[in-house]
Write a protein that holds these residues in place. Sequence first.
Motif, PDB file in Angstrom:
ATOM      1  N   THR A   1      -1.617  -1.000  -3.755  1.00  0.00           N
ATOM      2  CA  THR A   1      -2.586   0.058  -3.822  1.00  0.00           C
ATOM      3  C   THR A   1      -1.598   1.391  -3.914  1.00  0.00           C
TER       4      THR A   1
ATOM      5  N   THR B   1       0.889  -1.303   0.069  1.00  0.00           N
ATOM      6  CA  THR B   1      -0.037  -0.093   0.158  1.00  0.00           C
ATOM      7  C   THR B   1       0.978   1.223  -0.116  1.00  0.00           C
TER       8      THR B   1
ATOM      9  N   LEU C   1      -6.694   0.314  -6.336  1.00  0.00           N
ATOM     10  CA  LEU C   1      -5.962  -0.897  -6.291  1.00  0.00           C
ATOM     11  C   LEU C   1      -5.473  -1.621  -7.568  1.00  0.00           C
TER      12      LEU C   1
END
Length: 721
Positions: free
Chosen positions: A569, A492, A546
């Motif tokens: 992400t 992420t 994403l």
Amino acid sequence: MFKWMIVVVAVIPMFAMSQVSGPLRVSGVNPRYLVSATDTNKAIWLGGFHLWSNAQDGGNSYPPTVVSMKKYWDSLSANRSNFVRLWAGWEQPAGLIETSNNWYWEPLPFKRTGPGNARDGRLKFNLDSLNDAFYARMYTYCDSLQRRGIYVAVQLFDGWSNGYPNHSFSAGNPWNYHPYNSANNVNSVNGDPNNNGSGLEVHFSPYGGGGGVLAVWNRQWKYIRKFLDTLNVLDNVMWEVCNEAEGQGQYAWHRLVIDSIHAYESRKPKRHVVWHTGDWGILNDSLFAGPGEAVAPGAGNNGTQWQTNPRDMGGSKVVIVDTDHLWGMVYDNQVPWVWKNFCNGNSVTLQDNFCSNPAFPYWDCDNSYWPAFRRAMGVAVGLGATTDLLHMTPQPNKSSTSDDVLFGAATGQVIVYQASGNISVDLTEIPGTVNVTWYDPDDFISLAGTATTGGAIRTFSPPDARYDVLYLKAGAFVLSPPTLLAPANGSTGVATNATLTWNASSGATSYRVQVSTDAGFATTVVDQSNVTTTSLALSSLAANTLYYWHVNATNSGGTSAYSASFTFTTSAPPPPPASPVLATPVNGATGVATNASLTWNASSGATSYRVQVSTVSGFTTTVVDQSNVTTASFALSSLVANTLYYWRVSATNSGGTSAYATSRNFTTAAAPTTTAIYQNAALSSPWSDMRSYSVTRTYSNTTPIYEGASSLRLAYSAWGS
């Protein structure tokens, strides 16, 4: 085998027609083959069919019917031919050896100007005046064939035009009408100095006691030069000296023509191959010892072995075998002969008589064997174009069941022809997986066989009786999918310009990378093939999104499966920056230069700024509106003097754009003025000659003026009288 029934099968064409690009050259890697001057890594195997009147019109009435070549050219293309022999060398306007009936040829290279009539009843030839229309037609035909991807052997002369040999089918004497017959030209040129009614001397060398006529050669060379000049710009041309100028006595003239072409084209933009074709009189050994780059053996002088047992000449010359010099018209199944030549490194061409032409009065218009022969050459052309012939050589010892084997251990490719039965091949030098393809030898049909393993003698059984040509190709190393590295799966906060990396797949030459917002990759935001490194820099991804990504690997043997997919992400966008704080000029400043710089305090997180300058406080119009300013200053230019301006700045980053800073204003300085100090001054000597001069000084409104006589005198001295 020859198929007595033709079965119509719907298939996708195996081969696409290649395009002509660059004149032909003899390969330096494997001199059995020609290559393009612009691609010396690919052999060009030549195959096609030709007929007597495919350049000049021939017929039994005058003028002969002008036959449209399109149907003939369409047939060449439909049969995948890439080569044609262009019969441009008919020299006589009338008559054929093979018939006593009337026969006529047009157009001809020399103009018929007279005075006086030749033996055919029309004006005599002027051998010093070439017919531009003849050469224009040859250019048009060759250029049209080049556009179809077809090479052309331009025949310069014809040995059946000038002689009266004692053949069993000799019925007419074209020498009676030949331009070099002294009865038919205005130049007093006699190509039959012994006056025996045959002009064989026309194709003798005039040098070294060759028995030729210098006046004839001088005109022949002028005719050849015009051909060389006209067609030199084309890439698909090769030169054929003469069709069957019979007899070893004419060999010196052949060499003279070839050497002259080589010398002349050495000074031209392009150089073309010369094809030295055989006959029933010149020794084949002389062809292979001669100066031509390519040869066509003849059946005379113990040359009949070329009919039954085509040979590998080891690259001593490029061999383009022509049925014309072995059989004339061939009236039996010679499909096996095509493939025997192919597997011995020899190209092939067929002489036939295409049905769109008026039927010749002494030969059939077509023959049931010719369509299969034409297709066989087309299959061979296509197979040659898709394989690496340059690294294959005839090696019959590699098979115990066939004498017709092309073998390339370095590239793992093998081609074998056998008319029936199983085929054994020694694959000791080719280990690993070997892919198998079967070809019908005279139809555009192929069938994939079951792959096998090399490294030993293997036996292959054709899938049915129609498949006689076996093609083996070593399979490439089986590729494993790449292993993804970064961003790590599930990452992420990944930057929108992140770089993807993966481990190399052994044997891979390139990779394909796909990035998608869909786990099934039904749509992609990145789909990049031919990536030759193990990384790919991304750009312009959306923030806080994403993404899925995977990679596969490719080499010449195929493509691996895709790797397992990873996700990441992207980071959320930052907050927009605060509005900048304006610095200079201070609000309400006056006397500001028209090229002043605006400055402000940088806004934290800003990546760029937008600057606006206006003469109205509401900025409904602007004199400056500049975005993407990456520093905290902006240089102005060309503002108007003594004018009130308003200015403001906003800041931007990937998260958005701030409000504008509270605007400020400034007034630019007044413009400079110019004032006359002295004009038409009546000064006494020595300045009396200045009465027509004017002295000026430029100053600002705030600058005091000091201009005394002494300073004026210095100025005057500087000016001169």
